[in-house]
Motif scaffolding. Structure first.
Motif, mmCIF file in Angstrom:
data_model
loop_
_atom_site.group_PDB
_atom_site.id
_atom_site.type_symbol
_atom_site.label_atom_id
_atom_site.label_comp_id
_atom_site.label_asym_id
_atom_site.label_seq_id
_atom_site.Cartn_x
_atom_site.Cartn_y
_atom_site.Cartn_z
ATOM 1 N N SER A 79 61.780 -4.051 65.228
ATOM 2 C CA SER A 79 61.352 -4.359 66.490
ATOM 3 C C SER A 79 59.951 -3.971 66.988
ATOM 4 C CB SER A 79 62.514 -3.481 67.550
ATOM 5 O OG SER A 79 62.155 -2.228 67.318
ATOM 6 N N LYS A 80 59.501 -4.704 67.963
ATOM 7 C CA LYS A 80 58.150 -4.617 68.400
ATOM 8 C C LYS A 80 57.856 -3.114 68.836
ATOM 9 C CE LYS A 80 59.266 -5.687 73.125
ATOM 10 N NZ LYS A 80 59.343 -6.560 73.976
ATOM 11 N N GLU A 81 58.661 -2.350 68.993
ATOM 12 C CA GLU A 81 58.405 -0.909 69.479
ATOM 13 C C GLU A 81 57.891 -0.066 68.221
ATOM 14 O OE1 GLU A 81 61.187 -2.517 72.169
ATOM 15 O OE2 GLU A 81 61.426 -2.305 69.841
ATOM 16 N N ILE A 82 57.571 -0.581 67.128
ATOM 17 C CA ILE A 82 56.995 0.077 65.989
ATOM 18 C C ILE A 82 55.608 0.227 66.432
ATOM 19 C CG2 ILE A 82 56.558 -1.919 64.494
ATOM 20 C CD1 ILE A 82 57.243 -0.092 62.204
ATOM 21 N N GLY A 83 55.004 -0.758 67.338
ATOM 22 C CA GLY A 83 53.600 -0.472 67.644
ATOM 23 C C GLY A 83 53.457 0.484 68.837
ATOM 24 N N ASP A 84 54.400 0.916 69.323
ATOM 25 C CA ASP A 84 54.152 2.025 70.486
ATOM 26 C C ASP A 84 53.900 3.406 70.350
ATOM 27 O OD1 ASP A 84 54.868 -0.386 71.985
ATOM 28 O OD2 ASP A 84 56.988 0.198 72.479
ATOM 29 N N TYR A 85 53.252 3.672 69.388
ATOM 30 C CA TYR A 85 52.972 4.808 68.586
ATOM 31 C C TYR A 85 51.603 5.413 69.362
ATOM 32 C CZ TYR A 85 49.639 2.383 65.776
ATOM 33 O OH TYR A 85 48.801 1.459 65.268
ATOM 34 N N GLY A 86 51.039 4.796 70.355
ATOM 35 C CA GLY A 86 49.805 5.326 70.962
ATOM 36 C C GLY A 86 48.466 4.949 70.426
ATOM 37 N N GLY A 87 48.598 4.193 69.234
ATOM 38 C CA GLY A 87 47.243 3.917 68.569
ATOM 39 C C GLY A 87 46.715 4.994 67.713
ATOM 40 N N GLY A 88 45.599 4.579 67.037
ATOM 41 C CA GLY A 88 45.139 5.668 66.170
ATOM 42 C C GLY A 88 45.024 5.000 64.637
ATOM 43 N N THR A 89 44.208 5.007 63.885
ATOM 44 C CA THR A 89 44.194 4.664 62.334
ATOM 45 C C THR A 89 45.160 5.427 61.768
ATOM 46 O OG1 THR A 89 41.947 5.392 62.083
ATOM 47 C CG2 THR A 89 42.191 3.050 62.457
ATOM 48 N N ALA A 90 44.976 6.710 61.855
ATOM 49 C CA ALA A 90 45.435 7.774 61.104
ATOM 50 C C ALA A 90 47.053 7.566 61.291
ATOM 51 C CB ALA A 90 44.924 9.362 61.519
ATOM 52 N N ILE A 91 47.647 7.474 62.520
ATOM 53 C CA ILE A 91 49.106 7.601 62.696
ATOM 54 C C ILE A 91 49.450 6.384 62.099
ATOM 55 C CG2 ILE A 91 50.770 7.444 64.407
ATOM 56 C CD1 ILE A 91 49.193 8.992 66.180
ATOM 57 N N GLU A 92 48.613 5.235 62.332
ATOM 58 C CA GLU A 92 49.051 3.829 61.679
ATOM 59 C C GLU A 92 49.139 3.843 60.167
ATOM 60 O OE1 GLU A 92 48.134 0.108 63.464
ATOM 61 O OE2 GLU A 92 47.525 -0.562 61.949
ATOM 62 N N HIS A 93 48.285 4.438 59.604
ATOM 63 C CA HIS A 93 48.188 5.001 58.227
ATOM 64 C C HIS A 93 49.426 5.532 57.789
ATOM 65 C CE1 HIS A 93 46.741 5.563 54.027
ATOM 66 N NE2 HIS A 93 47.000 6.646 54.315
ATOM 67 N N GLU A 94 49.788 6.630 58.680
ATOM 68 C CA GLU A 94 51.191 7.240 58.240
ATOM 69 C C GLU A 94 52.424 6.602 58.241
ATOM 70 O OE1 GLU A 94 51.438 10.284 56.802
ATOM 71 O OE2 GLU A 94 48.942 10.398 56.946
ATOM 72 N N ILE A 95 52.409 5.706 59.311
ATOM 73 C CA ILE A 95 53.237 4.755 59.160
ATOM 74 C C ILE A 95 53.530 3.701 58.232
ATOM 75 C CG2 ILE A 95 54.431 2.718 60.792
ATOM 76 C CD1 ILE A 95 53.359 4.190 63.151
ATOM 77 N N MET A 96 52.278 3.215 57.940
ATOM 78 C CA MET A 96 52.340 2.423 56.831
ATOM 79 C C MET A 96 52.865 3.008 55.502
ATOM 80 S SD MET A 96 49.304 0.347 54.863
ATOM 81 C CE MET A 96 48.539 1.731 54.131
ATOM 82 N N CYS A 97 52.294 4.251 55.161
ATOM 83 C CA CYS A 97 52.840 5.004 54.216
ATOM 84 C C CYS A 97 54.287 5.205 54.070
ATOM 85 C CB CYS A 97 52.041 6.233 54.081
ATOM 86 S SG CYS A 97 50.054 6.194 53.410
ATOM 87 N N GLN A 98 54.745 5.776 55.180
ATOM 88 C CA GLN A 98 56.265 6.020 55.241
ATOM 89 C C GLN A 98 57.187 4.638 54.999
ATOM 90 O OE1 GLN A 98 57.765 8.964 55.535
ATOM 91 N NE2 GLN A 98 59.636 8.095 55.027
ATOM 92 N N LEU A 99 56.610 3.642 55.425
ATOM 93 C CA LEU A 99 57.363 2.322 55.130
ATOM 94 C C LEU A 99 57.102 1.938 53.748
ATOM 95 C CD1 LEU A 99 56.040 0.329 58.172
ATOM 96 C CD2 LEU A 99 58.577 1.162 57.660
ATOM 97 N N LEU A 100 56.068 2.012 53.194
ATOM 98 C CA LEU A 100 55.785 1.673 51.553
ATOM 99 C C LEU A 100 56.579 2.535 50.818
ATOM 100 C CD1 LEU A 100 51.962 0.801 51.801
ATOM 101 C CD2 LEU A 100 54.054 -0.750 51.550
ATOM 102 N N ASN A 101 56.650 3.944 51.048
ATOM 103 C CA ASN A 101 57.252 5.064 50.338
ATOM 104 C C ASN A 101 58.771 4.688 50.213
ATOM 105 O OD1 ASN A 101 54.911 6.287 49.824
ATOM 106 N ND2 ASN A 101 55.039 7.901 51.240
ATOM 107 N N THR A 102 59.267 4.226 51.382
ATOM 108 C CA THR A 102 60.489 3.952 51.558
ATOM 109 C C THR A 102 60.963 2.730 50.790
ATOM 110 O OG1 THR A 102 60.909 5.044 53.705
ATOM 111 C CG2 THR A 102 62.421 3.412 53.134
ATOM 112 N N ALA A 103 60.163 1.500 50.911
ATOM 113 C CA ALA A 103 60.567 0.578 50.242
ATOM 114 C C ALA A 103 60.413 0.788 48.699
ATOM 115 C CB ALA A 103 59.436 -0.673 50.578
#
Length: 144
Positions: A79-103
């Motif tokens: 869902s689009k709520e994945i983008g509701d983390y408040g911004g920031g490249t560091a947080i987005e990087h952590e989200i990306m890493c968690q998704l890739l690690n899970t996949a």
């Protein structure tokens, strides 16, 4: 005449055995594929729902809308709520890493794509995960 009949009978029997073996192999493959899809679904649903395994960076309102698996390529739609983390490249990087690690924790996954509301979209800071290969993931993990 009896030798021809026996050879024909033998050939028929071998064909029947081979066909049975093929049907069993297809059924085992389908069962295995279903097990892998169930493992994938569990991993991603846990990522956004399960309090114990949930990553603190992925917004709590995020939902997994669908999981598509073809035996090599994994496509997860969130869902689009994945983008509701408040911004920031560091947080987005952590989200990306968690998704890739899970996949890529699922050994069979070779290619991973993240869709947002069914579309190929960027996260707020410009990250996209489209056709991300296991090799690229391994190369990036080695850098960190």
């Amino acid at each position: 005449m009896s030798v021809k009949l026996n050879v024909r009978g033998w050939v028929k029997m071998v064909k029947s055995i081979l066909l049975s073996m093929l049907v069993v192999a297809i059924n085992v493959t389908n069962l295995y594929s279903c097990d892998v899809k169930a493992e994938i679904e569990t991993a991603f649903y846990s990522l956004v729902v399960d309090v114990e395994t949930k990553n603190e960076f992925i917004p709590s309102q995020t939902k997994v809308l669908s999981v598509q698996w073809d035996g090599k390529t994994l496509v997860v739609d969130v869902s689009k709520e994945i983008g509701d983390y408040g911004g920031g490249t560091a947080i987005e990087h952590e989200i990306m890493c968690q998704l890739l690690n899970t996949a890529f924790s699922i050994q069979e996954v070779e290619v991973f794509t993240l869709l947002i509301e069914g579309e190929e979209k960027y996260l707020p800071e410009g990250t996209e995960i489209l056709n991300y290969t296991r090799q690229r993931y391994l190369n990036n993990v080695a850098r960190y």
